[in-house]
Structures are given as C-alpha cells and as structure tokens.
Design a protein around this motif. Structure first.
Motif, PDB file in Angstrom:
ATOM      1  N   LEU A 110       0.832  -1.206   0.000  1.00  0.00           N
ATOM      2  CA  LEU A 110       0.000   0.000   0.000  1.00  0.00           C
ATOM      3  C   LEU A 110       0.867   1.256   0.000  1.00  0.00           C
ATOM      4  CD1 LEU A 110      -2.735   1.429   0.189  1.00  0.00           C
ATOM      5  CD2 LEU A 110      -2.531   1.265   2.682  1.00  0.00           C
ATOM      6  N   LEU A 111       1.876   1.280   0.870  1.00  0.00           N
ATOM      7  CA  LEU A 111       2.759   2.451   0.910  1.00  0.00           C
ATOM      8  C   LEU A 111       3.534   2.610  -0.391  1.00  0.00           C
ATOM      9  CD1 LEU A 111       4.094   2.289   4.569  1.00  0.00           C
ATOM     10  CD2 LEU A 111       2.642   4.063   3.569  1.00  0.00           C
ATOM     11  N   ALA A 112       3.985   1.511  -0.967  1.00  0.00           N
ATOM     12  CA  ALA A 112       4.695   1.582  -2.251  1.00  0.00           C
ATOM     13  C   ALA A 112       3.783   2.173  -3.321  1.00  0.00           C
ATOM     14  CB  ALA A 112       5.192   0.200  -2.665  1.00  0.00           C
ATOM     15  N   PHE A 113       2.522   1.715  -3.358  1.00  0.00           N
ATOM     16  CA  PHE A 113       1.573   2.254  -4.335  1.00  0.00           C
ATOM     17  C   PHE A 113       1.305   3.736  -4.083  1.00  0.00           C
ATOM     18  CE2 PHE A 113      -2.763   3.476  -5.402  1.00  0.00           C
ATOM     19  CZ  PHE A 113      -2.704   3.360  -6.786  1.00  0.00           C
ATOM     20  N   LEU A 114       1.095   4.113  -2.825  1.00  0.00           N
ATOM     21  CA  LEU A 114       0.803   5.516  -2.519  1.00  0.00           C
ATOM     22  C   LEU A 114       1.958   6.436  -2.916  1.00  0.00           C
ATOM     23  CD1 LEU A 114      -1.011   5.207   0.926  1.00  0.00           C
ATOM     24  CD2 LEU A 114      -2.031   5.750  -1.304  1.00  0.00           C
ATOM     25  N   ALA A 132      -6.499  18.012 -13.505  1.00  0.00           N
ATOM     26  CA  ALA A 132      -5.696  18.503 -12.384  1.00  0.00           C
ATOM     27  C   ALA A 132      -6.071  17.740 -11.117  1.00  0.00           C
ATOM     28  CB  ALA A 132      -5.889  19.998 -12.197  1.00  0.00           C
ATOM     29  N   LEU A 133      -5.790  16.433 -11.123  1.00  0.00           N
ATOM     30  CA  LEU A 133      -6.034  15.654  -9.910  1.00  0.00           C
ATOM     31  C   LEU A 133      -5.104  16.163  -8.818  1.00  0.00           C
ATOM     32  CD1 LEU A 133      -6.175  12.073 -11.459  1.00  0.00           C
ATOM     33  CD2 LEU A 133      -8.099  13.437 -10.649  1.00  0.00           C
ATOM     34  N   PRO A 134      -5.638  16.427  -7.638  1.00  0.00           N
ATOM     35  CA  PRO A 134      -4.779  16.982  -6.584  1.00  0.00           C
ATOM     36  C   PRO A 134      -3.910  15.897  -5.953  1.00  0.00           C
ATOM     37  CG  PRO A 134      -7.002  16.696  -5.764  1.00  0.00           C
ATOM     38  CD  PRO A 134      -7.039  16.336  -7.217  1.00  0.00           C
ATOM     39  N   PRO A 135      -2.682  16.240  -5.627  1.00  0.00           N
ATOM     40  CA  PRO A 135      -1.825  15.273  -4.935  1.00  0.00           C
ATOM     41  C   PRO A 135      -2.202  15.177  -3.461  1.00  0.00           C
ATOM     42  CG  PRO A 135      -0.647  17.320  -5.242  1.00  0.00           C
ATOM     43  CD  PRO A 135      -1.974  17.474  -5.938  1.00  0.00           C
ATOM     44  N   ALA A 136      -1.839  14.078  -2.864  1.00  0.00           N
ATOM     45  CA  ALA A 136      -2.049  13.914  -1.424  1.00  0.00           C
ATOM     46  C   ALA A 136      -1.028  14.781  -0.684  1.00  0.00           C
ATOM     47  CB  ALA A 136      -1.876  12.457  -1.034  1.00  0.00           C
ATOM     48  N   ASP A 137      -1.291  15.012   0.562  1.00  0.00           N
ATOM     49  CA  ASP A 137      -0.357  15.782   1.376  1.00  0.00           C
ATOM     50  C   ASP A 137       0.878  14.921   1.652  1.00  0.00           C
ATOM     51  OD1 ASP A 137       0.742  17.698   3.052  1.00  0.00           O
ATOM     52  OD2 ASP A 137      -0.347  16.954   4.816  1.00  0.00           O
ATOM     53  N   SER A 138       2.030  15.347   1.168  1.00  0.00           N
ATOM     54  CA  SER A 138       3.262  14.565   1.330  1.00  0.00           C
ATOM     55  C   SER A 138       3.658  14.414   2.790  1.00  0.00           C
ATOM     56  CB  SER A 138       4.410  15.216   0.555  1.00  0.00           C
ATOM     57  OG  SER A 138       4.141  15.159  -0.814  1.00  0.00           O
ATOM     58  N   THR A 139       3.347  15.399   3.606  1.00  0.00           N
ATOM     59  CA  THR A 139       3.677  15.319   5.033  1.00  0.00           C
ATOM     60  C   THR A 139       2.907  14.188   5.699  1.00  0.00           C
ATOM     61  OG1 THR A 139       4.005  17.708   5.029  1.00  0.00           O
ATOM     62  CG2 THR A 139       3.802  16.643   7.164  1.00  0.00           C
ATOM     63  N   LEU A 141       1.670  11.525   4.162  1.00  0.00           N
ATOM     64  CA  LEU A 141       2.198  10.266   3.629  1.00  0.00           C
ATOM     65  C   LEU A 141       3.533   9.916   4.275  1.00  0.00           C
ATOM     66  CD1 LEU A 141       1.703   7.976   1.672  1.00  0.00           C
ATOM     67  CD2 LEU A 141       2.709   9.366  -0.134  1.00  0.00           C
ATOM     68  N   LEU A 142       4.381  10.896   4.470  1.00  0.00           N
ATOM     69  CA  LEU A 142       5.659  10.658   5.136  1.00  0.00           C
ATOM     70  C   LEU A 142       5.445  10.245   6.589  1.00  0.00           C
ATOM     71  CD1 LEU A 142       8.739  10.696   4.924  1.00  0.00           C
ATOM     72  CD2 LEU A 142       8.668  13.093   5.581  1.00  0.00           C
ATOM     73  N   GLY A 143       4.504  10.877   7.263  1.00  0.00           N
ATOM     74  CA  GLY A 143       4.197  10.504   8.643  1.00  0.00           C
ATOM     75  C   GLY A 143       3.675   9.082   8.743  1.00  0.00           C
ATOM     76  N   LEU A 144       2.776   8.701   7.836  1.00  0.00           N
ATOM     77  CA  LEU A 144       2.240   7.338   7.810  1.00  0.00           C
ATOM     78  C   LEU A 144       3.358   6.332   7.563  1.00  0.00           C
ATOM     79  CD1 LEU A 144      -0.283   5.507   7.799  1.00  0.00           C
ATOM     80  CD2 LEU A 144      -0.411   5.895   5.327  1.00  0.00           C
ATOM     81  N   THR A 145       4.231   6.639   6.631  1.00  0.00           N
ATOM     82  CA  THR A 145       5.367   5.760   6.343  1.00  0.00           C
ATOM     83  C   THR A 145       6.284   5.647   7.551  1.00  0.00           C
ATOM     84  OG1 THR A 145       5.267   6.413   4.015  1.00  0.00           O
ATOM     85  CG2 THR A 145       7.299   5.371   4.768  1.00  0.00           C
ATOM     86  N   SER A 146       6.532   6.747   8.217  1.00  0.00           N
ATOM     87  CA  SER A 146       7.412   6.742   9.392  1.00  0.00           C
ATOM     88  C   SER A 146       6.831   5.920  10.536  1.00  0.00           C
ATOM     89  CB  SER A 146       7.672   8.164   9.869  1.00  0.00           C
ATOM     90  OG  SER A 146       8.286   8.913   8.862  1.00  0.00           O
ATOM     91  N   VAL A 147       5.545   6.073  10.780  1.00  0.00           N
ATOM     92  CA  VAL A 147       4.902   5.304  11.850  1.00  0.00           C
ATOM     93  C   VAL A 147       4.961   3.811  11.529  1.00  0.00           C
ATOM     94  CG1 VAL A 147       2.671   4.794  12.936  1.00  0.00           C
ATOM     95  CG2 VAL A 147       3.441   7.150  12.688  1.00  0.00           C
ATOM     96  N   TYR A 148       4.669   3.458  10.280  1.00  0.00           N
ATOM     97  CA  TYR A 148       4.725   2.049   9.883  1.00  0.00           C
ATOM     98  C   TYR A 148       6.139   1.495  10.071  1.00  0.00           C
ATOM     99  CZ  TYR A 148       5.074  -2.077   7.028  1.00  0.00           C
ATOM    100  OH  TYR A 148       5.351  -3.332   6.586  1.00  0.00           O
ATOM    101  N   MET A 149       7.136   2.242   9.625  1.00  0.00           N
ATOM    102  CA  MET A 149       8.516   1.767   9.745  1.00  0.00           C
ATOM    103  C   MET A 149       8.916   1.625  11.206  1.00  0.00           C
ATOM    104  SD  MET A 149      10.271   3.872   6.625  1.00  0.00           S
ATOM    105  CE  MET A 149      11.921   3.434   7.046  1.00  0.00           C
ATOM    106  N   ALA A 150       8.494   2.542  12.037  1.00  0.00           N
ATOM    107  CA  ALA A 150       8.831   2.456  13.462  1.00  0.00           C
ATOM    108  C   ALA A 150       8.166   1.244  14.102  1.00  0.00           C
ATOM    109  CB  ALA A 150       8.413   3.728  14.182  1.00  0.00           C
ATOM    110  N   LEU A 151       6.932   0.956  13.722  1.00  0.00           N
ATOM    111  CA  LEU A 151       6.237  -0.207  14.281  1.00  0.00           C
ATOM    112  C   LEU A 151       6.805  -1.512  13.734  1.00  0.00           C
ATOM    113  CD1 LEU A 151       2.525   0.979  14.135  1.00  0.00           C
ATOM    114  CD2 LEU A 151       3.902   0.582  16.185  1.00  0.00           C
ATOM    115  N   TYR A 152       6.942  -1.584  12.425  1.00  0.00           N
ATOM    116  CA  TYR A 152       7.349  -2.828  11.784  1.00  0.00           C
ATOM    117  C   TYR A 152       8.796  -3.182  12.083  1.00  0.00           C
ATOM    118  CZ  TYR A 152       8.400  -6.214   8.159  1.00  0.00           C
ATOM    119  OH  TYR A 152       8.813  -7.322   7.483  1.00  0.00           O
TER     120      TYR A 152
END
Length: 169
Positions: A110-114, A132-139, A141-152
C-alpha cells in the motif's frame, strides 16, 4: 574499518577478526557494527575516529580491542538469542491466523503504491488526460510511512534516524 581489522589480526583477537572479516555475521552486518561501536566506546572515541586513533594512540586502541574481545562471548550469545527470538516469532506467526502476518506486506505494498501514485502516476495521469487531480499531502504520507517503519522495524529505524539527526552516525 580495515585498520581495525588489520590491528585485530596483528594483536591476535580472533573473535573480533572473524566478525569484522565477515566469517561470522556476514548476512547481518549489525553484529559487526555493534563490535566496532563497542571498540570505539571502550577507546573513548566515535566510530569514525577509530582509524585515526589506531594511527595516533595504538596502545589505547589495542586495550579497547582486547577488552572488547573479552566481552565477545557475551555479545555473540546475545546476538544468537536475538536471532533465535526472531526465528521463533516467525514460526509463531506462521501458525496463527493469516492476518497476524499479512498486515506487514499488505502495508508495504500500500505504501509503495501511494508513493508511486504521489510521485509518478498522478503526474502522468494529469499530463495524459489534461486534468488537475490533486496530490495527497506529502507530510501525511511521510508521517504514515514513518509510523509504519517504526512499528514494523521495532523502532530501530526511528532509533537510527535519531542517531543521524544527533550527528552520531
């Protein structure tokens, strides 16, 4: 750390020599890194300063190597216990319900796809269809990735990141 390996071979500390030369712990460099950190700690310098210490103050470096060699059986036992614990966890997860282990690879995909969507697919889609599809908030996405990495990764990623931030890499 060729200087440390050369000095270890010269003064005859076989366990340190085997670990640093890759004969023990080659698949996992954590053991070699822990050994080098232990040598540097006993010498009272940072890991990056260890080669300079060997050139400047070889007796102090030799004392640190010998003290670390004396602690090597305990370090190797702790390392082996850690590997046994990881293997036991892996086996226990395989026996349980599939959701017990499936969340990790599912979240990775999921994170790789996002991230792929955020950095590539979105821009290609906008260019092809002239929308003009809007991008997601990179902050976020980075926070979600960081939390996952810290847990995993058991907090090791977070610990290593903080070590880099503090300048002790």
């Amino acid at each position: 750390m060729n200087a440390v390996l050369a000095l270890a071979a010269q003064i005859g500390v076989p366990l340190i020599k085997q670990v640093l030369s890759g004969r023990i712990g080659a698949p996992n460099a954590d053991l070699a890194g822990d050994v080098v950190e232990a040598i540097a700690r006993r010498a009272g310098v940072g890991v990056g300063e260890l080669p300079d210490l060997i050139d400047r103050d070889q007796p102090r470096a030799v004392d640190a190597l010998r003290a670390t060699e004396a602690a090597m059986p305990e370090m190797l036992a702790l390392y082996a216990q850690g590997l046994e614990g990881q293997f036991a966890l892996l086996q226990a997860e395989q026996k349980g319900h599939w959701l017990g282990w499936a969340w990790r690879p599912a979240m990775m995909w999921l994170l790789a796809f996002l991230w792929l969507w955020q950095l590539v697919i979105l821009h290609v889609a906008n260019a092809i269809w002239k929308v003009a599809l809007p991008p997601a908030d990179s902050t976020t996405l980075l926070g979600l990735t960081s939390v996952y990495m810290a847990l995993y990764m058991g907090g090791h990623t977070l610990k290593d990141a903080m070590r880099v931030v503090r300048g002790r890499a």
